[in-house]
Enzyme design. Structure first.
Site, PDB file in Angstrom:
ATOM      1  N   HIS A 175      -3.716   0.529   7.235  1.00 48.28           N
ATOM      2  CA  HIS A 175      -4.620   0.817   8.354  1.00 48.28           C
ATOM      3  C   HIS A 175      -6.023   0.330   8.027  1.00 48.28           C
ATOM      4  O   HIS A 175      -6.576   0.647   6.967  1.00 48.28           O
ATOM      5  CB  HIS A 175      -4.619   2.315   8.677  1.00 48.28           C
ATOM      6  CG  HIS A 175      -3.314   2.755   9.276  1.00 48.28           C
ATOM      7  ND1 HIS A 175      -2.638   3.872   8.875  1.00 48.28           N
ATOM      8  CD2 HIS A 175      -2.551   2.184  10.250  1.00 48.28           C
ATOM      9  CE1 HIS A 175      -1.512   3.979   9.578  1.00 48.28           C
ATOM     10  NE2 HIS A 175      -1.442   2.965  10.405  1.00 48.28           N
ATOM     11  N   GLU A 178      -9.241   2.640   6.924  1.00 48.57           N
ATOM     12  CA  GLU A 178      -9.109   3.556   5.793  1.00 48.57           C
ATOM     13  C   GLU A 178      -9.589   2.851   4.519  1.00 48.57           C
ATOM     14  O   GLU A 178      -8.809   2.527   3.631  1.00 48.57           O
ATOM     15  CB  GLU A 178      -7.650   4.036   5.717  1.00 48.57           C
ATOM     16  CG  GLU A 178      -7.255   4.792   6.992  1.00 48.57           C
ATOM     17  CD  GLU A 178      -5.754   4.979   7.214  1.00 48.57           C
ATOM     18  OE1 GLU A 178      -4.972   4.735   6.274  1.00 48.57           O
ATOM     19  OE2 GLU A 178      -5.367   5.382   8.327  1.00 48.57           O
ATOM     20  N   ARG A 233      -7.934   0.272  13.701  1.00 44.65           N
ATOM     21  CA  ARG A 233      -6.814   0.780  12.884  1.00 44.65           C
ATOM     22  C   ARG A 233      -5.671  -0.229  12.757  1.00 44.65           C
ATOM     23  O   ARG A 233      -5.045  -0.357  11.707  1.00 44.65           O
ATOM     24  CB  ARG A 233      -6.288   2.061  13.549  1.00 44.65           C
ATOM     25  CG  ARG A 233      -4.908   2.540  13.085  1.00 44.65           C
ATOM     26  CD  ARG A 233      -4.597   3.882  13.743  1.00 44.65           C
ATOM     27  NE  ARG A 233      -3.210   4.293  13.655  1.00 44.65           N
ATOM     28  CZ  ARG A 233      -2.715   5.055  12.675  1.00 44.65           C
ATOM     29  NH1 ARG A 233      -3.499   5.447  11.693  1.00 44.65           N
ATOM     30  NH2 ARG A 233      -1.449   5.418  12.680  1.00 44.65           N
ATOM     31  N   HIS A 303      -3.110   5.640   2.037  1.00 40.79           N
ATOM     32  CA  HIS A 303      -3.859   5.805   3.291  1.00 40.79           C
ATOM     33  C   HIS A 303      -5.008   6.788   3.046  1.00 40.79           C
ATOM     34  O   HIS A 303      -5.170   7.303   1.943  1.00 40.79           O
ATOM     35  CB  HIS A 303      -2.951   6.394   4.378  1.00 40.79           C
ATOM     36  CG  HIS A 303      -1.864   5.478   4.866  1.00 40.79           C
ATOM     37  ND1 HIS A 303      -1.842   4.957   6.127  1.00 40.79           N
ATOM     38  CD2 HIS A 303      -0.753   4.991   4.253  1.00 40.79           C
ATOM     39  CE1 HIS A 303      -0.769   4.196   6.284  1.00 40.79           C
ATOM     40  NE2 HIS A 303      -0.086   4.199   5.156  1.00 40.79           N
ATOM     41  N   GLU A 377      -2.346  10.265   1.262  1.00 41.04           N
ATOM     42  CA  GLU A 377      -3.512  10.339   2.157  1.00 41.04           C
ATOM     43  C   GLU A 377      -4.663  10.822   1.291  1.00 41.04           C
ATOM     44  O   GLU A 377      -4.741  11.995   0.945  1.00 41.04           O
ATOM     45  CB  GLU A 377      -3.285  11.358   3.290  1.00 41.04           C
ATOM     46  CG  GLU A 377      -2.133  11.038   4.214  1.00 41.04           C
ATOM     47  CD  GLU A 377      -2.503  10.030   5.303  1.00 41.04           C
ATOM     48  OE1 GLU A 377      -3.681   9.636   5.387  1.00 41.04           O
ATOM     49  OE2 GLU A 377      -1.611   9.653   6.059  1.00 41.04           O
TER      50      GLU A 377
HETATM   51  C1  BHK Z   1       2.868   8.810   7.065  1.00 42.53           C
HETATM   52  C2  BHK Z   1       4.146   8.344   6.807  1.00 42.53           C
HETATM   53  C3  BHK Z   1       4.968   7.927   7.834  1.00 42.53           C
HETATM   54  C4  BHK Z   1       4.505   7.994   9.142  1.00 42.53           C
HETATM   55  C5  BHK Z   1       3.214   8.470   9.399  1.00 42.53           C
HETATM   56  C6  BHK Z   1       2.387   8.875   8.370  1.00 42.53           C
HETATM   57  C7  BHK Z   1       1.027   9.396   8.634  1.00 42.53           C
HETATM   58  C8  BHK Z   1      -0.014   8.316   8.774  1.00 42.53           C
HETATM   59  C9  BHK Z   1       0.203   7.541  10.058  1.00 42.53           C
HETATM   60  O1  BHK Z   1       0.622   6.397   9.969  1.00 42.53           O
HETATM   61  O2  BHK Z   1      -0.042   8.087  11.144  1.00 42.53           O
HETATM   62  C10 BHK Z   1      -1.381   8.948   8.858  1.00 42.53           C
HETATM   63  C11 BHK Z   1      -2.460   7.929   8.782  1.00 42.53           C
HETATM   64  O3  BHK Z   1      -2.365   6.779   9.079  1.00 42.53           O
HETATM   65  C12 BHK Z   1      -3.735   8.300   8.227  1.00 42.53           C
HETATM   66  O4  BHK Z   1      -3.770   7.593   7.059  1.00 42.53           O
HETATM   67 ZN    ZN Z   2      -3.223   5.337   7.606  1.00 43.87          ZN
END
Ligand code: BHK
Ligand code: ZN
Length: 416
Positions: A175, A178, A233, A303, A377
């Site tokens: 993303h 981040e 994002r 992330h 995260e």
């Molecule tokens: C993690 C693993 C699998 C699917 C979703 C997530 C949470 C992650 C997302 O893709 O929404 C949260 C995020 O980006 C913030 O870093």
């Molecule tokens: Zn993310």
């Protein structure tokens, strides 16, 4: 003349950059269904940038909802929250100030720095120079190009061996916004190289295994956050027929694809893409992992923010076959992380720990057969969110190293 030219260039460069003056980030706490509906309705009426969860479809009761609201809607949002009796606090008073306050590690140097958020151009030249300066421990390979044509380079860390070694795959920057994530991959490479030979754990790891590091997964998006819009994002792909750009790479993997927690609307921040692996960056990584499936024993993806250590599944509430072991390793990694500065992480399966979301890379890798599959995260829990100050890069990376090394040591111990 030269001065004029310089002003012209600066004006052109600045002209494209989104500013966030007076914009705020709110944390909402929906406690009843009515609040949830009100928040979803609000998202339909005005442009709201969802920070956590990442899109309005994912809002449920009793979770924190962090949203970034443009200045022109503030009066309306305050009235709306008060009338709807929704509990809230203001996390960031002025987003533009927070964007500028990120750079609290001193002025931006011309050179690459491990304690600054480096632009893609700097990361790219860092990749070239680090790979050529440590030929005995590191090699690089291009696994394909991004949508906009930038090369995706995987660094392979490990002592050269005549036989193929088992490996760990680590990626950062899925993303775009981040930023602490690519900073961690750079830190990891530096630490691996500089502690090999002195740190017994790192030495043993790199003697027995290889670590594949993809420092920035979503390069086009990352570059866009530096040059045009800090809050981007997704990828930057375009398709004729839609006026919206990009898909969410972490909804684009072929794992329960687009069945839940993702959007089929190309304008959504959690758009799953037109087909699984429609995003070339996702296809390049999936192809690489498929090609190396027999040697890859762990998949780690970085992330931010929320301080979580997640593992499969996110696309279903069903528990993974290896649930207890994955949980145990996650708890061990979290306590190793906490031992340095006391930073608290929560571990668990994605679906119950944050929200159900299909198409994630960790679920896909796990179902392919990579048992130790984790999504980190990183810091923080919302004070700065994506705008974590540069002064926190060092402590965040140091503590995260302990968790990553814990998982790596566990995987290594269980190889044979
Ligand atoms: C993690 C693993 C699998 C699917 C979703 C997530 C949470 C992650 C997302 O893709 O929404 C949260 C995020 O980006 C913030 O870093
Ligand atoms: Zn993310």
């Amino acid at each position: 003349m030269r001065i004029l030219l310089l002003f012209g260039l600066v004006a052109v460069a600045l002209g494209d950059v989104a500013r966030f003056d007076g914009e705020k980030v709110f944390r909402l706490r929906p406690t009843i269904d009515e609040h949830v509906n009100l928040i979803k309705d609000l998202a339909k009426t005005i442009e709201v940038d969802f920070w956590k969860p990442e899109s309005p479809e994912l809002v449920t009761i009793d979770i924190d909802v962090d949203i970034h609201v443009p200045a022109k809607y503030l009066d309306m949002v305050y009235t709306y929250l008060q009338q709807g009796d929704i509990e809230y606090e203001v996390l960031i008073e002025d987003l533009q100030e927070a964007v500028e306050a990120q750079a609290d590690d001193g002025p931006t140097p011309r050179a690459h720095s491990y304690t600054k958020y480096n632009s893609w151009d700097k990361v790219q030249s860092w990749i070239a120079s680090i790979a050529s300066s440590n030929a005995n421990l590191i090699s690089k390979q291009v696994i394909g190009n991004t949508y906009e044509g930038r090369p995706m380079t995987v660094l392979k860390l490990g002592k050269k061996s005549s036989s193929t070694k088992p490996a760990i795959f680590l990626d950062c920057g899925i993303h775009a916004r981040e930023w602490i994530s690519p900073a961690f991959c750079q830190w990891f490479v530096k630490e691996a190289l500089s502690t090999y030979g002195s740190d017994s754990q790192m030495t043993s790891l790199l003697n027995q295994m290889d670590v594949f590091v993809l420092p920035v997964f979503n390069i086009d998006g990352y570059d866009y956050t530096h040059k045009s819009n800090r809050m981007w994002r997704k990828t930057r792909s375009r398709k004729s027929g839609s006026s919206c750009t990009g898909a969410d790479p972490n909804r684009n993997f072929d794992a329960g694809w687009c069945s839940m927690g993702a959007s089929s609307n190309p304008c959504s921040d959690t758009f799953c893409g037109y087909t699984p692996e429609s995003e070339i960056e996702v296809k390049n990584v999936a192809d690489f992992i498929r090609r190396n499936k027999s040697i890859i024993k762990a998949y780690l993806t970085i992330h931010s923010y929320s301080q979580l250590l997640l593992f499969p599944y996110s696309y279903t509430y069903a528990l993974a076959a290896d649930h207890s072991e994955l949980m145990e390793v996650a708890e061990g990694a979290s306590s190793a992380l906490r031992s340095l500065y006391g930073t608290r992480y929560t571990s668990g399966p994605g679906a119950t720990t944050i929200y159900p979301a299909a198409g994630g890379s960790d679920d896909w890798a796990y179902d392919l057969g990579v048992k130790y599959s984790y999504t980190f995260e990183l810091r923080d829990t919302g004070r700065y969110g994506f705008l974590l100050p540069e002064s926190q890069i060092k402590p965040t990376c140091e503590e995260t190293m302990l968790a990553v090394k814990y998982i790596a040591a566990y995987v290594q111990k269980n190889l044979y």
